[in-house]
Design a protein around this motif. Sequence first.
Motif, PDB file in Angstrom:
ATOM      1  N   GLN A 296       0.673  -1.085  -0.291  1.00  0.00           N
ATOM      2  CA  GLN A 296      -0.156  -0.442  -0.090  1.00  0.00           C
ATOM      3  C   GLN A 296       0.824   1.022  -0.090  1.00  0.00           C
ATOM      4  O   GLN A 296       0.046   2.944  -0.374  1.00  0.00           O
ATOM      5  CB  GLN A 296      -0.818   0.128   0.855  1.00  0.00           C
ATOM      6  CG  GLN A 296      -2.282  -1.092   1.116  1.00  0.00           C
ATOM      7  CD  GLN A 296      -3.163  -0.698  -0.384  1.00  0.00           C
ATOM      8  OE1 GLN A 296      -3.103  -0.414  -0.867  1.00  0.00           O
ATOM      9  NE2 GLN A 296      -3.556  -1.458  -0.840  1.00  0.00           N
TER      10      GLN A 296
ATOM     11  N   TYR B 177      -5.983  -1.699  -6.079  1.00  0.00           N
ATOM     12  CA  TYR B 177      -6.294  -3.032  -5.231  1.00  0.00           C
ATOM     13  C   TYR B 177      -5.985  -2.511  -4.154  1.00  0.00           C
ATOM     14  O   TYR B 177      -5.504  -2.496  -3.322  1.00  0.00           O
ATOM     15  CB  TYR B 177      -5.575  -4.557  -5.556  1.00  0.00           C
ATOM     16  CG  TYR B 177      -6.173  -5.545  -6.395  1.00  0.00           C
ATOM     17  CD1 TYR B 177      -6.408  -6.724  -5.945  1.00  0.00           C
ATOM     18  CD2 TYR B 177      -6.027  -5.089  -8.114  1.00  0.00           C
ATOM     19  CE1 TYR B 177      -7.297  -7.850  -7.537  1.00  0.00           C
ATOM     20  CE2 TYR B 177      -6.153  -5.995  -8.869  1.00  0.00           C
ATOM     21  CZ  TYR B 177      -7.103  -6.868  -8.994  1.00  0.00           C
ATOM     22  OH  TYR B 177      -7.256  -7.572  -9.462  1.00  0.00           O
ATOM     23  N   ARG B 178      -7.571  -3.243  -2.669  1.00  0.00           N
ATOM     24  CA  ARG B 178      -7.674  -2.655  -1.612  1.00  0.00           C
ATOM     25  C   ARG B 178      -6.943  -4.061  -1.147  1.00  0.00           C
ATOM     26  O   ARG B 178      -6.871  -5.306  -1.729  1.00  0.00           O
ATOM     27  CB  ARG B 178      -9.092  -2.817  -1.176  1.00  0.00           C
ATOM     28  CG  ARG B 178      -9.884  -1.930  -1.988  1.00  0.00           C
ATOM     29  CD  ARG B 178     -11.565  -2.103  -1.791  1.00  0.00           C
ATOM     30  NE  ARG B 178     -11.548  -2.619  -2.063  1.00  0.00           N
ATOM     31  CZ  ARG B 178     -12.789  -2.984  -2.493  1.00  0.00           C
ATOM     32  NH1 ARG B 178     -14.155  -2.682  -1.668  1.00  0.00           N
ATOM     33  NH2 ARG B 178     -13.865  -4.134  -2.747  1.00  0.00           N
ATOM     34  N   ASP B 179      -6.522  -3.854   0.547  1.00  0.00           N
ATOM     35  CA  ASP B 179      -5.845  -5.213   1.054  1.00  0.00           C
ATOM     36  C   ASP B 179      -6.331  -6.136   1.140  1.00  0.00           C
ATOM     37  O   ASP B 179      -6.534  -7.573   1.056  1.00  0.00           O
ATOM     38  CB  ASP B 179      -5.396  -4.155   2.740  1.00  0.00           C
ATOM     39  CG  ASP B 179      -4.471  -3.394   3.537  1.00  0.00           C
ATOM     40  OD1 ASP B 179      -3.906  -3.902   1.980  1.00  0.00           O
ATOM     41  OD2 ASP B 179      -3.855  -3.664   4.332  1.00  0.00           O
ATOM     42  N   SER B 180      -8.274  -5.650   1.197  1.00  0.00           N
ATOM     43  CA  SER B 180      -8.683  -7.051   1.165  1.00  0.00           C
ATOM     44  C   SER B 180      -8.752  -7.740   0.083  1.00  0.00           C
ATOM     45  O   SER B 180      -9.274  -8.826   0.372  1.00  0.00           O
ATOM     46  CB  SER B 180     -10.052  -6.471   1.417  1.00  0.00           C
ATOM     47  OG  SER B 180     -11.083  -5.321   0.409  1.00  0.00           O
ATOM     48  N   ASP B 181      -8.970  -7.333  -0.893  1.00  0.00           N
ATOM     49  CA  ASP B 181      -9.010  -8.295  -2.321  1.00  0.00           C
ATOM     50  C   ASP B 181      -7.041  -8.218  -2.572  1.00  0.00           C
ATOM     51  O   ASP B 181      -7.002  -9.196  -4.007  1.00  0.00           O
ATOM     52  CB  ASP B 181      -9.529  -7.233  -3.741  1.00  0.00           C
ATOM     53  CG  ASP B 181     -10.714  -5.898  -3.614  1.00  0.00           C
ATOM     54  OD1 ASP B 181     -11.282  -7.055  -1.948  1.00  0.00           O
ATOM     55  OD2 ASP B 181     -10.709  -5.747  -3.734  1.00  0.00           O
TER      56      ASP B 181
ATOM     57  N   ARG C  69     -12.849  -8.681  -5.735  1.00  0.00           N
ATOM     58  CA  ARG C  69     -13.075  -7.911  -5.148  1.00  0.00           C
ATOM     59  C   ARG C  69     -14.059  -8.279  -3.960  1.00  0.00           C
ATOM     60  O   ARG C  69     -15.465  -9.418  -4.356  1.00  0.00           O
ATOM     61  CB  ARG C  69     -14.326  -6.278  -5.395  1.00  0.00           C
ATOM     62  CG  ARG C  69     -13.913  -5.898  -6.631  1.00  0.00           C
ATOM     63  CD  ARG C  69     -14.128  -4.770  -7.573  1.00  0.00           C
ATOM     64  NE  ARG C  69     -15.034  -5.332  -8.820  1.00  0.00           N
ATOM     65  CZ  ARG C  69     -15.491  -5.287  -9.794  1.00  0.00           C
ATOM     66  NH1 ARG C  69     -14.924  -3.876 -10.016  1.00  0.00           N
ATOM     67  NH2 ARG C  69     -16.207  -5.914 -10.608  1.00  0.00           N
TER      68      ARG C  69
END
Length: 227
Positions: A54, A70-74, A214
């Motif tokens: 990130q 991309y987010r952390d969750s993805d 996602r």
Amino acid sequence: MHLQEHYDQLYEDSIRRIKSDAYQVDELIDSASDNRFGITLLLRPDDAVKAEIQKLLSKLKLLEPHQYFYRDSDLHVTVMSIISCYDGFKLSQIRIEDYIETIKESINGVGPFKIEFRGLTASPSCLMVQGFLEDNTLSQLRDNLRDNFQNSGLEQSIDKRYAIQTAHATIVRLREKLRNKDEFLSLVGAYRNHCFGTFKVNALVLVYNDWYQRKEHVQTLHKFELK
């Protein structure tokens, strides 16, 4: 081909295409009618590695805020795409229990392993973190999955698109024309060999997912502990 050579070739070919404006823009990312779903066996990096990724993404966002990050969750590494995403696939078409049992059979005797995230590679439409393995555990696991699913009679599309051999994680997708291409590529080049960290894989997760993994479209089907 050696894994580093594979990553290098991907990087060189893709950066050349991006420089010459021959890259690909993903026009389906924001489409409300995108109905591609499948099931995937994956693993996720730990929080420390995600945080390091990130840091890079925050810098890239300043240059190209309209791209897809991309987010952390993805963030994930695909172990095996069991049923590659296709339009209209639904869980009601299969018996999840059969897939869980086949995966359990495939991971029997497979213990935890480590992945080092080091450097960046690319495709004509994506930016990826390179993953490296300290042994052949993941390769053996993938071979087990191939053999067991091919003999199972279950719906699957393993290796139909390509035979997966890497442990990369996609972190950026291009969804529109690059506005600050030179600065973007300069930053990518600066992180070409950056160490994002090493993490231990203790579990794998079977998910029902969309093309982009996602979180709002991902459904966890089973978690497999590696012992």
